[in-house]
Write a protein that holds these residues in place. Sequence first.
Motif, PDB file in Angstrom:
ATOM      1  N   TRP A  56      41.637  58.228  37.696  1.00 63.33           N
ATOM      2  CA  TRP A  56      41.896  56.835  38.142  1.00 63.33           C
ATOM      3  C   TRP A  56      41.665  57.292  39.643  1.00 63.33           C
ATOM      4  O   TRP A  56      42.183  55.929  40.669  1.00 63.33           O
ATOM      5  CB  TRP A  56      44.093  56.671  37.662  1.00 63.33           C
ATOM      6  CG  TRP A  56      44.410  55.179  38.647  1.00 63.33           C
ATOM      7  CD1 TRP A  56      45.670  54.638  39.886  1.00 63.33           C
ATOM      8  CD2 TRP A  56      44.372  54.006  37.525  1.00 63.33           C
ATOM      9  NE1 TRP A  56      45.046  54.364  40.111  1.00 63.33           N
ATOM     10  CE2 TRP A  56      45.062  53.117  38.596  1.00 63.33           C
ATOM     11  CE3 TRP A  56      44.040  53.539  36.287  1.00 63.33           C
ATOM     12  CZ2 TRP A  56      45.367  51.481  38.491  1.00 63.33           C
ATOM     13  CZ3 TRP A  56      43.969  52.287  36.133  1.00 63.33           C
ATOM     14  CH2 TRP A  56      44.717  51.673  37.243  1.00 63.33           C
ATOM     15  N   SER A  70      38.217  45.552  40.940  1.00 63.17           N
ATOM     16  CA  SER A  70      39.210  46.054  40.902  1.00 63.17           C
ATOM     17  C   SER A  70      39.539  47.786  40.196  1.00 63.17           C
ATOM     18  O   SER A  70      38.395  47.225  39.934  1.00 63.17           O
ATOM     19  CB  SER A  70      40.369  45.073  39.737  1.00 63.17           C
ATOM     20  OG  SER A  70      39.632  45.789  38.740  1.00 63.17           O
ATOM     21  N   VAL A  71      40.650  47.936  40.580  1.00 65.78           N
ATOM     22  CA  VAL A  71      40.757  49.387  40.903  1.00 65.78           C
ATOM     23  C   VAL A  71      40.396  49.567  39.103  1.00 65.78           C
ATOM     24  O   VAL A  71      39.899  50.612  38.562  1.00 65.78           O
ATOM     25  CB  VAL A  71      42.299  50.037  40.892  1.00 65.78           C
ATOM     26  CG1 VAL A  71      41.871  51.346  40.158  1.00 65.78           C
ATOM     27  CG2 VAL A  71      41.512  49.956  42.488  1.00 65.78           C
ATOM     28  N   ARG A  72      41.007  47.928  38.071  1.00 66.65           N
ATOM     29  CA  ARG A  72      41.254  48.930  36.730  1.00 66.65           C
ATOM     30  C   ARG A  72      39.327  49.109  36.090  1.00 66.65           C
ATOM     31  O   ARG A  72      39.139  49.535  35.051  1.00 66.65           O
ATOM     32  CB  ARG A  72      42.626  47.971  35.963  1.00 66.65           C
ATOM     33  CG  ARG A  72      41.909  48.117  34.207  1.00 66.65           C
ATOM     34  CD  ARG A  72      42.313  46.077  33.766  1.00 66.65           C
ATOM     35  NE  ARG A  72      41.287  45.141  34.470  1.00 66.65           N
ATOM     36  CZ  ARG A  72      40.447  45.473  33.679  1.00 66.65           C
ATOM     37  NH1 ARG A  72      40.130  45.884  32.202  1.00 66.65           N
ATOM     38  NH2 ARG A  72      39.105  44.203  33.428  1.00 66.65           N
ATOM     39  N   ALA A  73      39.133  47.827  36.862  1.00 67.28           N
ATOM     40  CA  ALA A  73      37.429  47.721  36.626  1.00 67.28           C
ATOM     41  C   ALA A  73      36.573  49.145  36.658  1.00 67.28           C
ATOM     42  O   ALA A  73      36.168  49.385  35.871  1.00 67.28           O
ATOM     43  CB  ALA A  73      36.236  46.417  37.096  1.00 67.28           C
ATOM     44  N   PHE A  75      38.025  51.993  37.100  1.00 63.89           N
ATOM     45  CA  PHE A  75      38.626  52.744  36.045  1.00 63.89           C
ATOM     46  C   PHE A  75      37.940  52.765  34.557  1.00 63.89           C
ATOM     47  O   PHE A  75      37.412  54.243  34.177  1.00 63.89           O
ATOM     48  CB  PHE A  75      40.181  52.782  36.184  1.00 63.89           C
ATOM     49  CG  PHE A  75      40.664  53.958  34.934  1.00 63.89           C
ATOM     50  CD1 PHE A  75      40.576  55.557  34.919  1.00 63.89           C
ATOM     51  CD2 PHE A  75      41.168  53.676  33.701  1.00 63.89           C
ATOM     52  CE1 PHE A  75      41.102  55.966  34.348  1.00 63.89           C
ATOM     53  CE2 PHE A  75      41.537  54.692  32.828  1.00 63.89           C
ATOM     54  CZ  PHE A  75      41.993  55.461  33.166  1.00 63.89           C
ATOM     55  N   ALA A  76      37.921  51.772  34.492  1.00 66.64           N
ATOM     56  CA  ALA A  76      36.933  51.555  32.934  1.00 66.64           C
ATOM     57  C   ALA A  76      35.532  52.336  33.226  1.00 66.64           C
ATOM     58  O   ALA A  76      35.021  52.876  32.568  1.00 66.64           O
ATOM     59  CB  ALA A  76      36.691  50.444  32.757  1.00 66.64           C
ATOM     60  N   ASP A 321      34.463  43.477  34.258  1.00 72.55           N
ATOM     61  CA  ASP A 321      35.056  41.808  34.720  1.00 72.55           C
ATOM     62  C   ASP A 321      33.443  41.642  35.213  1.00 72.55           C
ATOM     63  O   ASP A 321      32.534  41.031  35.494  1.00 72.55           O
ATOM     64  CB  ASP A 321      35.435  42.912  35.676  1.00 72.55           C
ATOM     65  CG  ASP A 321      37.008  42.952  35.349  1.00 72.55           C
ATOM     66  OD1 ASP A 321      37.253  42.827  34.364  1.00 72.55           O
ATOM     67  OD2 ASP A 321      37.623  43.603  36.431  1.00 72.55           O
TER      68      ASP A 321
END
Length: 327
Positions: A56, A70-73, A75-76, A321
């Motif tokens: 992360w 995004s950090v989420r994308a 991270f994936a 994304d």
Amino acid sequence: MNRRSLAMLAVKLCVVAGAFILLAAHVDIGDALAHLLDLEPAYALATAVLVLLTHWTNAAKLALLLPERSVRALFAATLATQAYTLLLPGQIAGEAVKAFRLGRGRALEAGRIVSSVMFDKMTGVAAGLLVTLGGLASKPGLFGSQFAWLAGGGLVALVLLTAGLSWEPACTALVRLLKGHPVKGHPARRAGWGRWIGERLDRFLDTWRGHAKAPRLIALSLLYGVTAQALAVASSMTLALGLGIDIGYAAWCVVIGALTVILLAPVTIGGLGLRELSLVGMLGLMGVSHDQALALALVILAFQLAVAAVGLLVDLLIPPDPVPDAR
């Protein structure tokens, strides 16, 4: 797969086999496997949390260079990279897959994305070397001054690489030459594929110069990188403590730093064999028995395989994304 690829794969398999034959000749494999039973679930759970925090943090680090994502994308994408790092020859190939995944559906942005991913990798390696030097400073007699010189030389090489790719006159001349424009000593010509390469290289170098000329961005990227490396060191140390290996955090900074650089070499499949041999050798210098060291290496491999499996599922089942406009 062509003959050259098959030959390279055969060489890598031979290196893996040779590494494990060498280990089998010097380590009691039965005792190493028996040590695996010593690992308590609490240590494994704590390690899993630290590993996820590491990835992360690395995703947040890359978001500094790709703020439209995004950090989420990211991270994936970082998790997916772990799968391809094991499946493909080395970490660099895994980073190439990350760049491809992030640039999917936006060919014109490929140069900028590849440049950002490479710059992120470079600052990550630099951060790892800084943490390694910190460990060596805390334990000056651990590996001798030669290792400190190697780590320092690595940092200097990274600085020179950054400066070289930021030197505008030479980079501009190269891009113009590829695009077919006249350059001193070279008349104009039909560019062909050179134009296609030159356009993307131009974007790559322009993005690189932008990153290299932003001291605050570099400082933040290094800070995130040092944090991620510190978490990675903590995860390995936690696993080691669960197996009864206690060499101290500073020593682990050096071991993991050295291992990170060693595994950059694409000489085996996913670092298999090289990781185990390196850990047994380095930990042996600090008085750790070979069977304990191999047990730790196998547990680390198991965690990497688990993360890689999750990453592969993310890549196959979760689409990236939608690509937003670059800022």
